[in-house]
Scaffold this active site. Sequence first.
Site, mmCIF file in Angstrom:
data_model
loop_
_atom_site.group_PDB
_atom_site.id
_atom_site.type_symbol
_atom_site.label_atom_id
_atom_site.label_comp_id
_atom_site.label_asym_id
_atom_site.label_seq_id
_atom_site.Cartn_x
_atom_site.Cartn_y
_atom_site.Cartn_z
ATOM 1 N N HIS A 61 0.867 -1.179 0.000
ATOM 2 C CA HIS A 61 0.000 0.000 0.000
ATOM 3 C C HIS A 61 0.899 1.222 0.000
ATOM 4 O O HIS A 61 2.131 1.099 -0.051
ATOM 5 C CB HIS A 61 -0.959 -0.007 1.190
ATOM 6 N N HIS A 63 1.222 3.903 2.236
ATOM 7 C CA HIS A 63 1.657 4.644 3.411
ATOM 8 C C HIS A 63 3.173 4.849 3.316
ATOM 9 O O HIS A 63 3.898 4.004 2.791
ATOM 10 C CB HIS A 63 1.295 3.892 4.690
ATOM 11 N N ASP A 65 5.732 4.650 5.188
ATOM 12 C CA ASP A 65 6.738 3.719 5.706
ATOM 13 C C ASP A 65 6.922 2.488 4.811
ATOM 14 O O ASP A 65 7.798 1.671 5.064
ATOM 15 C CB ASP A 65 6.400 3.290 7.146
ATOM 16 N N HIS A 66 6.129 2.424 3.727
ATOM 17 C CA HIS A 66 6.251 1.291 2.809
ATOM 18 C C HIS A 66 6.742 1.700 1.424
ATOM 19 O O HIS A 66 7.049 0.828 0.610
ATOM 20 C CB HIS A 66 4.902 0.582 2.670
ATOM 21 N N HIS A 138 -6.930 -3.295 5.725
ATOM 22 C CA HIS A 138 -6.265 -2.178 6.389
ATOM 23 C C HIS A 138 -7.163 -0.954 6.228
ATOM 24 O O HIS A 138 -8.237 -1.031 5.635
ATOM 25 C CB HIS A 138 -4.882 -1.965 5.765
ATOM 26 N N ASP A 206 0.204 -4.869 7.761
ATOM 27 C CA ASP A 206 -0.846 -3.848 7.818
ATOM 28 C C ASP A 206 -2.222 -4.424 7.481
ATOM 29 O O ASP A 206 -2.846 -4.058 6.487
ATOM 30 C CB ASP A 206 -0.514 -2.685 6.874
ATOM 31 N N HIS A 265 7.215 -5.965 11.040
ATOM 32 C CA HIS A 265 6.449 -4.728 11.100
ATOM 33 C C HIS A 265 6.066 -4.385 12.539
ATOM 34 O O HIS A 265 4.900 -4.186 12.888
ATOM 35 C CB HIS A 265 5.194 -4.829 10.231
#
Length: 306
Positions: A61, A63, A65-66, A138, A206, A265
């Site tokens: 996805h 976000h 941090d990814h 998520h 997530d 994670h």
Amino acid sequence: MLDICLLGTGGMMPLPHRYLTSLMTRYNGSSLMIDCGEGTQVAVKTKGWSFKPIDVICFTHYHADHISGLPGMLLTMGNAERKEPLTLIGPKGLEKVVNALRMIAPELPFPIIMKEINGPEETFRVNGYEITAFRVNHNVLCYGYTIQIHRTGKFSVERARENDIPLKFWNPLQKGETIEADGKIYTPNMVLGPDRKGIKLTYCTDTRPTASLVSHAAESDILICEGMYGDPEKEAKAREYKHMTMKEAAAVARDAKVKEMWLTHFSPSLVHPEEYLKTVREIFPDAYVGKDGKSVDLLFEEDENE
């Protein structure tokens, strides 16, 4: 053989000794990456693997941090003199997100192929990898991934001779090609035995526990799964923000009958995830705490027995 390295195990923000979540695999000279958060380049360099052979990057996805490490990763791959196309796979919106990030990496010496995932699941095939994306639960559109390396049956000299197949066609048939010559059609199943067991890896972060995760992870050699919280007091927070606790991940691994599970994670507040491993193993005994740089070589079944 499939080489696997868990490059980073952190969620939300990188820590001095925990990079953001990313996975890298190597198979037959081609590397694949899932997620590319801040710090991923350093993690690859620390591992000692090369940037140039990365042919596929999958995103769960969007976000930060990814995916926030992508612009630097692309520039580094370009500096490594990569010329071959790079395939990016991700949820809808991939092209818009990547083009926005590329404002700071506009010129690259290689083309980018973008493949957006359509529907609840979709399968892609790149360089011997069979990549199946499946939707999870998520607070934004998010997917898990199953990576499979299939293996054809063994070549049978006896079957080739029984079918009067000329010697010059044996090798291409063994590689899966169909040959038409002298009015005859020769197919791979005329010289190959039944398919042999391949390799299966499932990666998911997530999400809440879902039936899609259990079904797609079924009998994986390794499930790499989010275990963001270990403390039972954080269960309500996990439900609210649609994450998973370590115990919930263990239940998924148990129900999917995987061989082994690595937790990843972790919340920045989870300083010592290994403290909860005993409780996790009461649910699924073959559970391990993921650590940055944790690696394994997954062998084909026949190779394991040699």
